[in-house]
Design a protein around this motif. Structure first.
Motif, mmCIF file in Angstrom:
data_model
loop_
_atom_site.group_PDB
_atom_site.id
_atom_site.type_symbol
_atom_site.label_atom_id
_atom_site.label_comp_id
_atom_site.label_asym_id
_atom_site.label_seq_id
_atom_site.Cartn_x
_atom_site.Cartn_y
_atom_site.Cartn_z
ATOM 1 N N LYS A 1 0.837 -1.206 0.000
ATOM 2 C CA LYS A 1 0.000 0.000 0.000
ATOM 3 C C LYS A 1 0.873 1.257 0.000
ATOM 4 O O LYS A 1 0.579 2.249 -0.674
ATOM 5 N N ILE B 1 -5.224 10.694 -1.272
ATOM 6 C CA ILE B 1 -6.403 9.933 -0.857
ATOM 7 C C ILE B 1 -7.171 10.749 0.183
ATOM 8 O O ILE B 1 -6.583 11.581 0.888
ATOM 9 N N ASP B 2 -8.484 10.499 0.243
ATOM 10 C CA ASP B 2 -9.269 11.261 1.225
ATOM 11 C C ASP B 2 -9.239 10.543 2.582
ATOM 12 O O ASP B 2 -8.674 9.451 2.715
ATOM 13 N N SER C 1 -11.480 9.055 4.323
ATOM 14 C CA SER C 1 -12.123 7.746 4.511
ATOM 15 C C SER C 1 -11.251 6.632 3.933
ATOM 16 O O SER C 1 -11.132 5.560 4.526
ATOM 17 N N GLU C 2 -10.584 6.895 2.802
ATOM 18 C CA GLU C 2 -9.651 5.907 2.246
ATOM 19 C C GLU C 2 -8.460 5.718 3.206
ATOM 20 O O GLU C 2 -7.999 4.594 3.442
ATOM 21 N N LYS D 1 -9.497 3.434 5.833
ATOM 22 C CA LYS D 1 -9.592 2.030 5.375
ATOM 23 C C LYS D 1 -8.230 1.352 5.352
ATOM 24 O O LYS D 1 -8.118 0.171 5.649
#
Ligand code: CAA
Length: 260
Positions: free
Chosen positions: A157, A168-169, A171-172, A175
């Motif tokens: 990742k 990335i925002d 919420s990502e 995750k």
């Protein structure tokens, strides 16, 4: 403490360190890095402070990275020195002998993402954006991102984020395990402070020792980490807080920790 690019506010054993250069989206030039280092050393020495929150001033950015204008004309040797300086300041944050919470209030890019990664926990507002966009500039992360990001979220990742340079925002980011919690922007500091107060209720020497055991363990073998854990636990048993904590449990009352 008067610093140009950092403001520290203290309340009830809690310090909030604001990166304060909003006109440049809190980008890290040498002076700002130096101010962060100065503030970190003062907070290390300040026995009244048990937890440190780091956030960005303004509504838009936590920190938008190392200062691109300052880096533009650096020679390779000057760039190397700048990276070593940034790394040393972020090591001071990472080694601060008290918990640190990054409250990410907007862009956390490049050096900004790396600053958040130097903290023990990251809470992000819903509008936060994370990324290591250095390769889009033809360089790569240099304030610890190549080392701390894979340790936190795994190599694959981390490589995806670093090789693509994509943002990335929040919420990502949640995750993939980069942030602990995502909250509305208006609640960000309150949520970070509530987390800090939960930590502050506990034995502060134990917190300091266990942070050092976790950090040491991340850099060594399981066997050495376990040996270190036994040593720090032995030290925890030498504290007044240990006697108070165990007695309070037996007496069915709340402990009154003194931090010694
Ligand atoms: N360095 C210096 N100045 C910066 C900056 C940075 N990293 N990021 C933003 N600024 C400045 C802009 O130059 C601009 O200043 P002026 O008004 O004087 O032109 C001001 O902040 C506002 O920025 P924008 O006008 O660009 O705002 P925007 O809303 O259009 O875009 C952004 C926001 C997407 C965050 C954009 O500013 C951006 O992409 N910034 C750079 C992000 C980046 O590449 N960071 C990595 C830096 S390299 C690094 O960090 C190396 C390392 O690992 C140590």
């Amino acid at each position: 403490m008067e610093l140009n690019n950092v403001v520290v506010e203290k309340e009830n054993n809690l310090a909030v360190l604001f990166i304060n250069r909003p006109k440049a989206l809190n980008a890290l030039n040498s002076e700002t890095l130096s101010d962060i280092g100065t503030a970190a050393r003062a907070l290390t020495e300040d026995d009244d402070v048990g937890v440190v929150i780091i956030t960005g001033m303004g509504e838009k950015a936590f920190v938008a990275g190392a200062d691109i204008k300052e880096m533009k004309d650096m020679s390779p040797l000057e760039a190397r020195r700048f990276m070593i300086f940034g790394q040393s300041v972020f090591n001071e944050i990472s080694n601060l002998p008290k918990p640190t919470i990054a409250a990410v209030n907007g862009f956390a890019l490049g050096g900004g993402c790396e600053l958040a990664l130097s903290c023990d926990m990251i809470i992000a507002s819903e509008n936060a954006k994370f990324g290591l966009p250095e390769v889009t500039l033809g360089i790569h992360p240099g304030f610890g991102g190549t080392q701390r990001l894979p340790r936190l979220i795994g190599a694959a990742k981390a490589k995806e984020l670093i090789f693509t340079g994509q943002m990335i925002d929040a919420s990502e980011a949640s995750k993939i395990g980069l942030v602990n919690k995502v909250v509305p922007y208006e609640n960000l500091l309150d949520v970070a402070k509530a987390l800090a107060h939960k930590i502050l209720k506990n034995g502060q020497v134990a917190i300091r020792l266990v942070k050092s055991a976790i950090n040491a363990g991340l850099d060594t073998t399981l066997e050495k980490g376990l040996a270190y854990e036994a040593e720090t636990q032995g030290l925890a048993f030498s504290t007044e807080d240990k006697s108070e904590g165990l007695s309070a449990f037996m007496e069915k009352r709340k402990p009154n920790f003194k931090g010694r």
